[in-house]
Design a protein around this motif. Structure first.
Motif, PDB file in Angstrom:
ATOM      1  N   ALA A 254       1.005 -42.987  70.390  1.00 19.26           N
ATOM      2  CA  ALA A 254       2.247 -43.453  71.010  1.00 19.26           C
ATOM      3  C   ALA A 254       2.220 -44.961  71.226  1.00 19.26           C
ATOM      4  O   ALA A 254       3.208 -45.666  70.963  1.00 19.26           O
ATOM      5  N   ILE A 255       1.089 -45.462  71.704  1.00 16.53           N
ATOM      6  CA  ILE A 255       0.947 -46.904  71.939  1.00 16.53           C
ATOM      7  C   ILE A 255       1.115 -47.672  70.631  1.00 16.53           C
ATOM      8  O   ILE A 255       1.828 -48.680  70.559  1.00 16.53           O
ATOM      9  N   GLN A 256       0.455 -47.202  69.578  1.00 15.48           N
ATOM     10  CA  GLN A 256       0.529 -47.865  68.281  1.00 15.48           C
ATOM     11  C   GLN A 256       1.971 -47.874  67.759  1.00 15.48           C
ATOM     12  O   GLN A 256       2.454 -48.901  67.275  1.00 15.48           O
ATOM     13  N   SER A 257       2.660 -46.750  67.847  1.00 11.70           N
ATOM     14  CA  SER A 257       4.031 -46.665  67.347  1.00 11.70           C
ATOM     15  C   SER A 257       4.972 -47.578  68.125  1.00 11.70           C
ATOM     16  O   SER A 257       5.833 -48.245  67.544  1.00 11.70           O
ATOM     17  N   ILE A 421      11.313 -53.211  76.381  1.00  8.09           N
ATOM     18  CA  ILE A 421      11.109 -51.953  77.117  1.00  8.09           C
ATOM     19  C   ILE A 421      10.014 -51.124  76.466  1.00  8.09           C
ATOM     20  O   ILE A 421       9.139 -50.566  77.146  1.00  8.09           O
ATOM     21  N   PHE A 422      10.037 -51.037  75.134  1.00 10.81           N
ATOM     22  CA  PHE A 422       9.009 -50.281  74.428  1.00 10.81           C
ATOM     23  C   PHE A 422       7.617 -50.833  74.726  1.00 10.81           C
ATOM     24  O   PHE A 422       6.664 -50.074  74.915  1.00 10.81           O
ATOM     25  N   LEU A 423       7.498 -52.148  74.746  1.00  7.83           N
ATOM     26  CA  LEU A 423       6.196 -52.770  74.996  1.00  7.83           C
ATOM     27  C   LEU A 423       5.739 -52.530  76.439  1.00  7.83           C
ATOM     28  O   LEU A 423       4.541 -52.355  76.691  1.00  7.83           O
ATOM     29  N   PHE A 424       6.689 -52.507  77.370  1.00 12.67           N
ATOM     30  CA  PHE A 424       6.321 -52.219  78.761  1.00 12.67           C
ATOM     31  C   PHE A 424       5.858 -50.769  78.898  1.00 12.67           C
ATOM     32  O   PHE A 424       4.892 -50.479  79.613  1.00 12.67           O
ATOM     33  N   LEU A 429       1.323 -46.546  79.161  1.00 10.01           N
ATOM     34  CA  LEU A 429       0.495 -45.573  78.451  1.00 10.01           C
ATOM     35  C   LEU A 429      -0.938 -46.082  78.306  1.00 10.01           C
ATOM     36  O   LEU A 429      -1.891 -45.296  78.370  1.00 10.01           O
ATOM     37  N   GLN A 430      -1.081 -47.391  78.121  1.00  9.30           N
ATOM     38  CA  GLN A 430      -2.424 -47.978  78.018  1.00  9.30           C
ATOM     39  C   GLN A 430      -3.173 -47.822  79.336  1.00  9.30           C
ATOM     40  O   GLN A 430      -4.384 -47.597  79.342  1.00  9.30           O
TER      41      GLN A 430
END
Length: 460
Positions: A254-257, A421-424, A429-430
């Motif tokens: 999920a993080i990678q995507s 938003i995706f990066l946040f 998740l990280q």
């Protein structure tokens, strides 16, 4: 060219040089001569492979436009490439695990060379075939080589920490220095020598052929799943169960995507963001500046991973937050800085602020690549490494295809806001991944295979 571009380029270059030259023995990993020989061989091959990729990038759209195709037709060609990577990527990834990673790397070279050859034809159908081949090659580039490296590194008994050194150097060279040199070389072929927009693709094919020759002569074969079965469906099912049964693998995917989806969207957005009124900006020089920023990030990652603390899982939270903030700048400048209504001219004040933010994002990209490679080497089971890595690319390719299809449907600030938003979310998740990093796997690969065998003893 305005002085501002030189200042940013020079400042980044100075920081990269300072980081590399200031490294002490504490920042360097002591290795063996055998490992150094192995590492240098891989870095040479990886750099040649990336040169073959980077040479093509700046001229794909330009070549299609020279053949007389419009924006819509060119968009369909790009969608075909990402769609091909999504549809066929998992299949070729599984074949890499079953049939051998060295064979998969050779297949990458052959497939990409054939894709380059199709660029000589102005026929839309031929170009479409080339895009499909290019999509397959991209899946192999970002899975087979890393899978071969990790397996070969472990097979030769090298220290696990040394793997991070190879990862960081590969990104420093392949995604930084080679990208800059490829851009300059492509410009030399097209503009200085006036060989036409197909010349960079011919040069890329030559670099790929040289790299393939080195692979054939110096690499040994390694595999994923050692079982006799070659059934792809079983491999897919096992990889899917491995992702579902281990939260760390699912989080990593999920993080990678989320990050890569934002990164590829940024590739399409940075030009209109910096020149909303058709300002005259030096695209090639800005691209080289971004690559210098990426080199800065990979150099910083190399220093971070040389120490046991902070852990990759820890500092990547900060990287995702910083990258999220950096892509919020186009939105902030849109509200805080009065937009210019003058057509043409040089880059605006808001454009200068955004360029600094984009360089920060590219530095985060430079940290991301070796760090995600390090985490993948820790959490993804060797038996299905290529398959699982290409599973991760399915949501990424769906996301990019949707963005390409609707690129004119939303304002650019909305697109950047979505990426931010995706990066946040990736940082959240990280954080979760860091919390459970030391948690044992709920189910190993052998248990998954045994359960599948009991459920389907005839393998049908």
């Amino acid at each position: 060219m305005e002085v501002f571009y030189y200042l940013v380029f020079g400042a980044l270059g100075a920081m990269v040089a300072a980081l590399e030259l200031s490294k002490t023995t504490k920042d360097r990993i002591n290795t063996s001569p055998a490992f150094n020989s192995f590492k240098n061989n891989y870095l040479l091959v990886y750099s040649l492979m990336m040169a073959g990729d980077w040479l093509q990038g700046p001229y794909v759209y330009f070549l299609y436009s020279q053949y007389g195709f419009g924006k819509g037709e060119i968009g369909q060609l790009f969608i075909a490439g990402f769609g091909s990577s999504m549809l066929f990527g998992t299949i070729v990834g599984s074949l890499a695990d079953k049939q051998g990673r060295k064979r998969a790397c050779i297949t990458y070279c052959i497939t990409y060379i054939l894709s380059c050859i199709t660029k000589h034809s102005p026929q839309y159908k031929v170009l479409m075939i080339g895009r499909v081949l290019g999509g397959i090659a991209t899946s192999l580039l970002f899975s087979a080589f890393e899978s071969w490296l990790v397996a070969e590194h472990n097979k030769r008994g090298f220290d696990q920490q040394w793997l991070s050194l190879t990862f960081s150097k590969a990104i420093f060279l392949g995604n930084g220095l080679v990208a800059i040199l490829s851009g300059l070389f492509g410009n030399l072929l097209v503009d200085s020598f006036a060989l036409g927009p197909v010349a960079p693709f011919d040069a890329a094919a030559c670099f790929l052929a040289i790299g393939m020759a080195i692979i054939l002569s110096s690499w040994t074969e390694n595999y994923g799943d050692p079982s006799e079965s070659k059934d792809l469906l079983s491999q897919f099912r096992g990889a899917a169960v491995a992702i579902a049964s281990d939260e760390k693998i699912a989080l990593l995917g999920a993080i990678q995507s989320l990050f890569e989806g934002s990164m590829y969207t940024f590739v399409f957005l940075w030009t209109p963001a910096l020149s909303p009124n058709d300002e005259d900006i030096p695209h090639g020089f800005i691209f080289a500046t971004f690559m210098f920023a990426s080199m800065l990030g990979s150099s910083l990652a190399s220093r971070l991973m040389a120490h046991s603390s902070p852990r990759v899982e820890s500092y990547m939270q900060i990287v995702f937050v910083v990258s999220s903030i950096s892509l919020m700048l186009p939105i902030a400048t849109n509200f805080l800085v009065a937009p210019s209504k003058v057509k043409g001219g040089g880059i605006s004040f808001s454009g200068c602020i955004q360029l600094l933010g984009f360089c920060t994002f590219e530095a985060c990209v430079g940290i991301f690549w070796p760090s995600i490679m390090k985490m993948r080497s820790q959490y993804i089971p060797e038996e299905a490494r290529s398959t699982i890595m290409n599973f991760f690319r399915i949501p990424l390719n769906i996301f990019v295809c949707i963005i390409l299809y609707n690129v004119n449907a939303f304002p650019i600030t909305v697109m950047f806001g979505m990426c931010s938003i995706f990066l946040f979310v990736a940082s959240i998740l990280q954080r979760r991944l860091m919390v459970i990093a030391d948690k044992p796997k709920t189910e190993d690969w052998t248990a998954v295979k045994d359960r599948d065998t009991e459920a389907d003893p005839l393998n049908i």
